[in-house]
Design an enzyme around this catalytic site. Structure first.
Site, mmCIF file in Angstrom:
data_model
loop_
_atom_site.group_PDB
_atom_site.id
_atom_site.type_symbol
_atom_site.label_atom_id
_atom_site.label_comp_id
_atom_site.label_asym_id
_atom_site.label_seq_id
_atom_site.Cartn_x
_atom_site.Cartn_y
_atom_site.Cartn_z
ATOM 1 N N THR A 1 0.834 -1.192 0.000
ATOM 2 C CA THR A 1 0.000 0.000 0.000
ATOM 3 C C THR A 1 0.871 1.244 0.000
ATOM 4 O OG1 THR A 1 -0.011 0.158 2.413
ATOM 5 C CG2 THR A 1 -1.790 -1.101 1.377
ATOM 6 N N ASP A 2 0.279 2.366 -0.398
ATOM 7 C CA ASP A 2 0.871 3.651 -0.064
ATOM 8 C C ASP A 2 0.658 3.836 1.436
ATOM 9 O OD1 ASP A 2 2.056 6.134 -0.191
ATOM 10 O OD2 ASP A 2 0.848 6.832 -1.886
ATOM 11 N N TRP A 3 1.370 4.777 2.022
ATOM 12 C CA TRP A 3 1.406 4.911 3.471
ATOM 13 C C TRP A 3 0.029 5.273 4.044
ATOM 14 C CZ3 TRP A 3 5.133 2.736 1.632
ATOM 15 C CH2 TRP A 3 6.344 2.501 2.275
ATOM 16 N N TYR A 4 -0.528 4.361 4.823
ATOM 17 C CA TYR A 4 -1.848 4.464 5.431
ATOM 18 C C TYR A 4 -2.973 4.373 4.403
ATOM 19 C CZ TYR A 4 0.899 6.075 9.433
ATOM 20 O OH TYR A 4 1.817 6.184 10.455
ATOM 21 N N GLY A 5 -2.707 3.794 3.259
ATOM 22 C CA GLY A 5 -3.727 3.665 2.228
ATOM 23 C C GLY A 5 -4.789 2.642 2.571
#
Length: 777
Positions: free
Chosen positions: A274-278
């Protein structure tokens, strides 16, 4: 040395803990997986957290792993008893992003700031981009990172996307080929890349909640095609999913996207993160095949464990993701015990960034052969950005470099006598406005994410300009723009401000009155309005944001050290609203930083839900279909020499064709030409663009009178369009017109070829919009 000692100590610890347990790198991945407890598996697919952002997945672990490479974006969860080290993930894509200074360490750890993505794409030179990627990868390797979170290749759907500076083009072929070259270069150093943001991340406004509503055809032909090219041609180690939703589902939670398309159809074998906190559901991400969640939170751990307990996620499904994460770690430098030096060749890489930037700068105007400059006379520089050059964008794409060469310093380095009479005044003005901006930022922890605005311009008086014109041989005006994550550019940012326009007009009037020339340098990351003012100065050089050597690179072009050969990877419209996507883009919408938190979905047009009503007609496809005037067409760029095209030919090759054309340097200096091959499909069947770029190539540097035969190949699949009714890529039978072009509206010669038989490539019928889309065309 300290890091080498850390690796050695870790290796000894792993050895001490081995006992009878299988060890990653010695035992098979399946045996290591079989020895993992459920709790270990769940921890392993979640990162170790991000210090300072709360809800960290493992406070104790992040305290240890962040010390491996301070400032890196994230780390994977280590399991010492099984010989599984923590792998370091570090930001890009214009250079490695880590902390330059470390507590208790007198050394510095600066990285090279290379040119931004738009400039690299403007080179239209895949070999050169691969060389830049190789230099980047060497820094990643020698500073101890394992996966470089780059490149970013989302489509330039709209000129105001705040992150366009990281992205490549409005065209998926340019985006895909550029990204593939970049990946090959970086990964030649035995480190990984993470191509991002998969997919449809075409606005920053509410990026963590926005629902992109896109037809299946537009997805396949425009927004996924570049990723498909990169995956098939370069095999990136990892893919990073985007924040946004696609037709109602977060991309990281879409099995149709992450497994059906990416893996089943394209054959991708690497890991997805994922992208960060996605996303918002860790269990749904596991079911989708999104293997790793970064940077990792306690909530995600709890979601996955609860789903396994209630049966909505099986341990077998989790094991699939765990296995891919193990395979990534096993191939990493950390797992192989690489003793990184912390001493990349920064001097050599500075030379790489300086030279590579030359090929991506685009000469837009050059009246009366104003450029290249003859001799090194006295120069007056105007515009705050001449003194404070923009190396690149902000946010995760920023690079902690040792220096940035300004235009002022670049000119001085080349032997020019630069009028510095106003230097102190301008530098103080820049500092004062920066201080005022920082004082205005909210005190809520988000201030670091706000892009710094460019300082307002100081316009000298008529008397001051007259004196300057008398004392100097020419004037150079630099206009700059900042851009970065979290915010889209404003409508005002698209145009020159009133002060910028007055500065341009007043300086030009004064110097022209004295019989002297004026050059404009654009130190920008994305498209701006040019049609209303481009004929005022004598020359306009689009320098983009060229990295830390920017001022030297610009000067090399101005003085003719190398003839400009950059070409635009996007269209410059006459007006912002001429772009088809402007009808459905959050122009000047109120925006906030949404990172850990989520905006409440209230159905706001283009903020909560963006309908891509222009469909496949993005960029030049739109302008050509609507027959609209543009300021500068896709693929445009001038040179200090001229080129002639001759002897076009085409022959069948497999289920596609091979086309050739002879290019001759007909001017007086050496230079490179970009040959762009556009294809017009036969009439009938699916609605098609007027013409589409299918292949391109850059010549070697041709001396005056020298020729090169350029060969371009396109297979049948590359000619295909996507038919939603049959859920298949289809190449129609019939006569195809091939245009060998200098840009999308400068077609130099043509050829044609008949494809005798229609051909079809069926794919899964997935990713459909929930409701019909009312299209603009």
């Amino acid at each position: 040395m300290k890091k080498a000692m850390y690796i050695a100590a870790s290796a000894l610890l792993f050895a001490a803990c081995q006992g009878g347990e299988p060890q990653l790198g010695k035992a098979s991945v399946d045996k290591v997986l079989g020895a993992m407890t459920l709790e270990e598996k769940v921890h392993f697919v979640i990162g170790t957290g991000m210090e300072g952002f709360g809800d960290e997945a493992s406070t104790a672990t992040i305290g240890a792993t962040r010390k491996i490479v301070p400032g890196a974006a994230g780390t994977t969860y280590p399991i010492e008893r099984l010989g599984i080290p923590s792998v370091v993930l570090a930001d890009g894509p214009a250079g490695l992003r880590i902390d330059p200074i470390r507590e208790g360490d007198s050394r510095t750890y600066y990285c090279t700031h290379f040119p931004i993505g738009t400039l690299l794409a403007s080179t239209w030179n895949q070999e050169l981009v691969e060389q830049v990627g190789t230099a980047m990868g060497e820094e990643v390797h020698e500073y101890g990172a394992d996966v470089y979170l780059a490149p970013a290749l989302n489509i330039h759907r709209h000129p105001l996307n705040g992150r366009n500076f990281e992205y490549y083009s409005e065209d998926p072929v340019v985006a895909g080929k550029t990204a593939a070259a970049y990946v090959r270069g970086v990964q030649s150093n035995d480190v990984g890349t993470s191509i991002k943001h998969f997919a449809y991340n075409n606005q920053e406004t509410n990026r963590t909640g926005n629902d992109a509503v896109i037809s299946r055809r537009a997805q396949r032909e425009i927004y996924l095609k570049g990723f498909e090219i990169t995956v098939k041609e370069a095999k990136p180690w990892t893919v990073m999913t985007s924040y946004n939703k696609i037709n109602g589902t977060y991309t990281s939670q879409s099995r149709d996207l992450v497994t059906t398309v990416l893996r089943d159809e394209w054959g991708y074998e690497g890991m997805v993160m994922t992208d960060w906190y996605g996303g918002d559901d860790g269990a749904a991400q596991m079911r989708a095949g999104n293997d790793m969640l970064q940077p990792g939170t306690n909530q995600q751990y709890e979601q996955i464990m609860a789903a396994i307990k209630d049966g909505s996620l099986s341990e077998a499904e989790l094991d699939v993701c765990v296995r891919r994460c193990l395979e990534l770690v096993a191939r990493s430098p950390k797992a192989k015990g690489y003793a990184y030096s912390n001493e990349p060749d920064l001097k050599a890489h500075a030379a790489v960034t300086r030279q590579s930037a030359l090929e991506g700068m685009v000469l837009l105007e050059n009246k009366g052969n104003t450029l290249p400059l003859k001799g090194t006379g006295k120069v007056a520089v105007f515009g705050c950005t001449s003194y404070d050059f923009v190396a690149g964008g902000t946010g995760s794409g920023n690079v902690n470099r040792a220096y940035t060469v300004s235009l002022l310093d670049g000119l001085k380095n080349a032997g020019f006598a630069v009028d510095e009479g106003r230097k102190d005044q301008i530098l103080k003005h820049i500092a004062d406005e920066l201080a005022a901006f920082k004082a205005s930022l909210p005190d809520d922890g988000t201030s670091a994410f706000y892009p710094t605005p460019r300082p307002s311009e100081i316009v000298p008086s008529a008397a001051e300009l007259a004196a300057s014109a008398k004392a100097n041989d020419l004037a150079i005006i630099t206009f700059g723009r900042n851009s970065g994550e979290f915010f889209d550019r404003s409508g005002a940012d698209f145009s020159l401000s009133a002060k910028e326009l007055k500065l341009l007009k007043d300086v030009t009037a004064a110097f022209h009155k004295a019989g002297k020339k004026v050059i404009v340098v654009l130190n920008i990351g994305g498209v701006i309005e040019t049609a209303s003012w481009k004929n005022i100065p004598d020359a306009v050089l689009l320098a983009w944001q060229a990295g830390q050597e920017g001022g030297n690179s610009v000067t090399d072009i101005l003085t003719g050290k190398q003839s400009p050969s950059g070409r635009l990877p996007m269209t410059f419209p006459v007006k912002l609203m001429d772009a088809g996507s402007s009808a459905n883009f959050p122009i000047d919408a109120t925006s906030e930083v949404y990172f850990l938190n989520r905006r409440e979905d209230v159905g706001q047009k283009d903020v909560d839900r963006t309908v891509y009503a222009e469909d496949i007609y993005v960029g030049y496809r739109w302008f050509d279909k609507k027959n609209l005037e543009v300021s500068y067409p896709f693929g445009y760029g001038l040179s200090y020499t001229t080129f002639a095209y001759a002897e076009p030919s085409v022959k069948t090759a497999g289920d596609g064709f091979e086309a050739t054309v002879k290019v001759t340097n007909t001017g007086g200096v050496a230079g490179k030409e970009v040959v762009q091959l556009y294809v017009s499909a036969p009439a009938g069947g699916l609605d098609k663009p007027v013409r589409e770029l299918k292949a391109y190539a850059k010549t070697r540097e041709l001396q005056p009178g020298e020729s090169e035969v350029v060969t371009l190949k396109v297979d049948g699949y590359g000619l295909a369009s996507f038919n939603e009714a049959t859920s298949a890529w289809e190449t129609a039978a019939g006569d195809y017109t091939l245009s060998f072009a200098a840009n999308s509206r400068d077609l130099r010669c043509t050829a044609s070829i008949r494809i005798p038989d229609a051909k079809s490539w069926p794919v899964h019928d997935v990713l459909a919009p929930q409701q019909p889309i009312q299209k603009l065309l």
